[in-house]
Design a protein around this motif. Structure first.
Motif, PDB file in Angstrom:
ATOM      1  N   ALA A 124      10.303  78.658 -68.324  1.00 15.70           N
ATOM      2  CA  ALA A 124      10.705  77.261 -68.158  1.00 15.70           C
ATOM      3  C   ALA A 124      11.325  76.678 -69.421  1.00 15.70           C
ATOM      4  O   ALA A 124      11.675  75.501 -69.454  1.00 15.70           O
ATOM      5  CB  ALA A 124       9.495  76.422 -67.744  1.00 15.70           C
ATOM      6  N   LEU A 125      11.468  77.481 -70.475  1.00 16.56           N
ATOM      7  CA  LEU A 125      12.034  77.003 -71.737  1.00 16.56           C
ATOM      8  C   LEU A 125      13.504  77.398 -71.848  1.00 16.56           C
ATOM      9  O   LEU A 125      13.864  78.548 -71.592  1.00 16.56           O
ATOM     10  CB  LEU A 125      11.274  77.592 -72.923  1.00 16.56           C
ATOM     11  CG  LEU A 125       9.825  77.149 -73.067  1.00 16.56           C
ATOM     12  CD1 LEU A 125       9.132  77.966 -74.146  1.00 16.56           C
ATOM     13  CD2 LEU A 125       9.751  75.666 -73.409  1.00 16.56           C
ATOM     14  N   PHE A 126      14.335  76.454 -72.265  1.00 23.49           N
ATOM     15  CA  PHE A 126      15.750  76.723 -72.472  1.00 23.49           C
ATOM     16  C   PHE A 126      16.076  76.459 -73.923  1.00 23.49           C
ATOM     17  O   PHE A 126      15.626  75.476 -74.525  1.00 23.49           O
ATOM     18  CB  PHE A 126      16.626  75.828 -71.592  1.00 23.49           C
ATOM     19  CG  PHE A 126      18.093  76.059 -71.818  1.00 23.49           C
ATOM     20  CD1 PHE A 126      18.759  77.067 -71.154  1.00 23.49           C
ATOM     21  CD2 PHE A 126      18.812  75.280 -72.726  1.00 23.49           C
ATOM     22  CE1 PHE A 126      20.105  77.315 -71.376  1.00 23.49           C
ATOM     23  CE2 PHE A 126      20.163  75.511 -72.953  1.00 23.49           C
ATOM     24  CZ  PHE A 126      20.801  76.529 -72.270  1.00 23.49           C
ATOM     25  N   GLY A 127      16.892  77.347 -74.498  1.00 24.64           N
ATOM     26  CA  GLY A 127      17.340  77.152 -75.863  1.00 24.64           C
ATOM     27  C   GLY A 127      18.711  77.761 -76.077  1.00 24.64           C
ATOM     28  O   GLY A 127      19.289  78.371 -75.177  1.00 24.64           O
ATOM     29  N   VAL A 128      19.218  77.586 -77.259  1.00 31.91           N
ATOM     30  CA  VAL A 128      20.521  78.117 -77.649  1.00 31.91           C
ATOM     31  C   VAL A 128      20.279  79.107 -78.786  1.00 31.91           C
ATOM     32  O   VAL A 128      19.583  78.787 -79.768  1.00 31.91           O
ATOM     33  CB  VAL A 128      21.470  76.985 -78.097  1.00 31.91           C
ATOM     34  CG1 VAL A 128      22.778  77.547 -78.613  1.00 31.91           C
ATOM     35  CG2 VAL A 128      21.720  76.025 -76.933  1.00 31.91           C
ATOM     36  N   ALA A 129      20.813  80.319 -78.644  1.00 30.42           N
ATOM     37  CA  ALA A 129      20.613  81.371 -79.638  1.00 30.42           C
ATOM     38  C   ALA A 129      21.157  80.934 -80.996  1.00 30.42           C
ATOM     39  O   ALA A 129      22.308  80.523 -81.110  1.00 30.42           O
ATOM     40  CB  ALA A 129      21.272  82.667 -79.190  1.00 30.42           C
ATOM     41  N   VAL A 130      20.324  81.059 -82.016  1.00 36.37           N
ATOM     42  CA  VAL A 130      20.705  80.689 -83.382  1.00 36.37           C
ATOM     43  C   VAL A 130      21.629  81.751 -83.983  1.00 36.37           C
ATOM     44  O   VAL A 130      22.563  81.432 -84.712  1.00 36.37           O
ATOM     45  CB  VAL A 130      19.445  80.485 -84.244  1.00 36.37           C
ATOM     46  CG1 VAL A 130      19.806  80.213 -85.694  1.00 36.37           C
ATOM     47  CG2 VAL A 130      18.599  79.353 -83.669  1.00 36.37           C
ATOM     48  N   THR A 131      21.367  83.019 -83.662  1.00 39.79           N
ATOM     49  CA  THR A 131      22.171  84.144 -84.137  1.00 39.79           C
ATOM     50  C   THR A 131      22.340  85.125 -82.985  1.00 39.79           C
ATOM     51  O   THR A 131      21.733  84.962 -81.931  1.00 39.79           O
ATOM     52  CB  THR A 131      21.479  84.883 -85.303  1.00 39.79           C
ATOM     53  OG1 THR A 131      20.226  85.392 -84.829  1.00 39.79           O
ATOM     54  CG2 THR A 131      21.240  83.980 -86.492  1.00 39.79           C
ATOM     55  N   ASP A 132      23.142  86.165 -83.184  1.00 39.18           N
ATOM     56  CA  ASP A 132      23.202  87.249 -82.210  1.00 39.18           C
ATOM     57  C   ASP A 132      21.829  87.929 -82.173  1.00 39.18           C
ATOM     58  O   ASP A 132      21.200  88.098 -83.215  1.00 39.18           O
ATOM     59  CB  ASP A 132      24.248  88.297 -82.603  1.00 39.18           C
ATOM     60  CG  ASP A 132      25.678  87.777 -82.527  1.00 39.18           C
ATOM     61  OD1 ASP A 132      25.899  86.703 -81.933  1.00 39.18           O
ATOM     62  OD2 ASP A 132      26.566  88.463 -83.059  1.00 39.18           O
ATOM     63  N   ILE A 133      21.398  88.310 -80.965  1.00 42.38           N
ATOM     64  CA  ILE A 133      20.115  89.005 -80.813  1.00 42.38           C
ATOM     65  C   ILE A 133      20.361  90.225 -79.927  1.00 42.38           C
ATOM     66  O   ILE A 133      20.828  90.088 -78.797  1.00 42.38           O
ATOM     67  CB  ILE A 133      19.038  88.112 -80.175  1.00 42.38           C
ATOM     68  CG1 ILE A 133      18.955  86.741 -80.848  1.00 42.38           C
ATOM     69  CG2 ILE A 133      17.680  88.819 -80.212  1.00 42.38           C
ATOM     70  CD1 ILE A 133      18.096  85.731 -80.113  1.00 42.38           C
ATOM     71  N   ALA A 134      20.072  91.407 -80.437  1.00 43.05           N
ATOM     72  CA  ALA A 134      20.260  92.641 -79.677  1.00 43.05           C
ATOM     73  C   ALA A 134      19.112  92.833 -78.693  1.00 43.05           C
ATOM     74  O   ALA A 134      17.998  92.356 -78.918  1.00 43.05           O
ATOM     75  CB  ALA A 134      20.337  93.833 -80.624  1.00 43.05           C
ATOM     76  N   THR A 135      19.374  93.532 -77.618  1.00 40.23           N
ATOM     77  CA  THR A 135      18.361  93.839 -76.618  1.00 40.23           C
ATOM     78  C   THR A 135      17.118  94.422 -77.276  1.00 40.23           C
ATOM     79  O   THR A 135      17.212  95.332 -78.096  1.00 40.23           O
ATOM     80  CB  THR A 135      18.912  94.846 -75.590  1.00 40.23           C
ATOM     81  OG1 THR A 135      20.094  94.300 -75.002  1.00 40.23           O
ATOM     82  CG2 THR A 135      17.896  95.148 -74.508  1.00 40.23           C
ATOM     83  N   GLY A 136      15.959  93.861 -76.932  1.00 31.60           N
ATOM     84  CA  GLY A 136      14.698  94.350 -77.467  1.00 31.60           C
ATOM     85  C   GLY A 136      14.326  93.823 -78.837  1.00 31.60           C
ATOM     86  O   GLY A 136      13.221  94.051 -79.321  1.00 31.60           O
ATOM     87  N   GLU A 137      15.240  93.107 -79.479  1.00 30.79           N
ATOM     88  CA  GLU A 137      14.993  92.559 -80.817  1.00 30.79           C
ATOM     89  C   GLU A 137      14.484  91.120 -80.726  1.00 30.79           C
ATOM     90  O   GLU A 137      14.740  90.417 -79.758  1.00 30.79           O
ATOM     91  CB  GLU A 137      16.263  92.598 -81.662  1.00 30.79           C
ATOM     92  CG  GLU A 137      16.763  93.998 -81.948  1.00 30.79           C
ATOM     93  CD  GLU A 137      15.795  94.823 -82.774  1.00 30.79           C
ATOM     94  OE1 GLU A 137      15.209  94.280 -83.738  1.00 30.79           O
ATOM     95  OE2 GLU A 137      15.593  96.000 -82.435  1.00 30.79           O
ATOM     96  N   ALA A 138      13.799  90.685 -81.762  1.00 30.95           N
ATOM     97  CA  ALA A 138      13.326  89.310 -81.854  1.00 30.95           C
ATOM     98  C   ALA A 138      14.400  88.442 -82.496  1.00 30.95           C
ATOM     99  O   ALA A 138      15.139  88.897 -83.374  1.00 30.95           O
ATOM    100  CB  ALA A 138      12.040  89.250 -82.670  1.00 30.95           C
ATOM    101  N   GLY A 139      14.484  87.197 -82.039  1.00 34.19           N
ATOM    102  CA  GLY A 139      15.433  86.243 -82.601  1.00 34.19           C
ATOM    103  C   GLY A 139      15.044  84.832 -82.226  1.00 34.19           C
ATOM    104  O   GLY A 139      14.173  84.607 -81.385  1.00 34.19           O
TER     105      GLY A 139
END
Length: 111
Positions: free
Chosen positions: A29-44
């Motif tokens: 239920a949380l929506f946000g905008v990616a701060v940086t590129d995030i690869a699959t399986g990685e934290a960001g």
């Protein structure tokens, strides 16, 4: 106070797929905008509050203050509530039409 964790303006997520900086991300239920590129399986980090230009349904005209929802299937903002997640409100009016593909949204930061 000893139970304080953070201001809650960002959230660390694990990407289920590649995410580009500035892309909208729905996590439950949380929506946000990616701060940086995030690869699959990685934290960001995703930002949960603020004002952002985001992709919108081109067919829709928005009025300032209109409720804005995230269509996770189309990966765009919409004013249609049914089946979509409320993410905030339009900060400026924008017309409908093929060339009107970006809307400015103030994220509400709530679930």
């Amino acid at each position: 106070m000893k139970n304080y964790i953070s201001a809650g303006t960002t959230l660390t997520i694990t990407a289920a797929a590649d995410i580009t900086s500035g892309e909208g991300v729905l996590v439950g239920a949380l929506f946000g905008v990616a701060v940086t590129d995030i690869a699959t399986g990685e934290a960001g980090e995703i930002a949960l509050t603020g004002v952002y230009d985001l992709p919108k349904a081109p067919s829709q005209a928005w009025t300032q203050g209109a409720k804005v929802y995230w269509d996770d299937t189309a990966k765009q903002c919409t004013t249609a509530a049914t089946g979509n997640t409320l993410i905030g409100a339009a900060t400026r009016a924008v017309g409908g039409g093929a060339s009107e593909t970006i809307g400015t949204v103030r994220l509400n930061g709530t679930a």
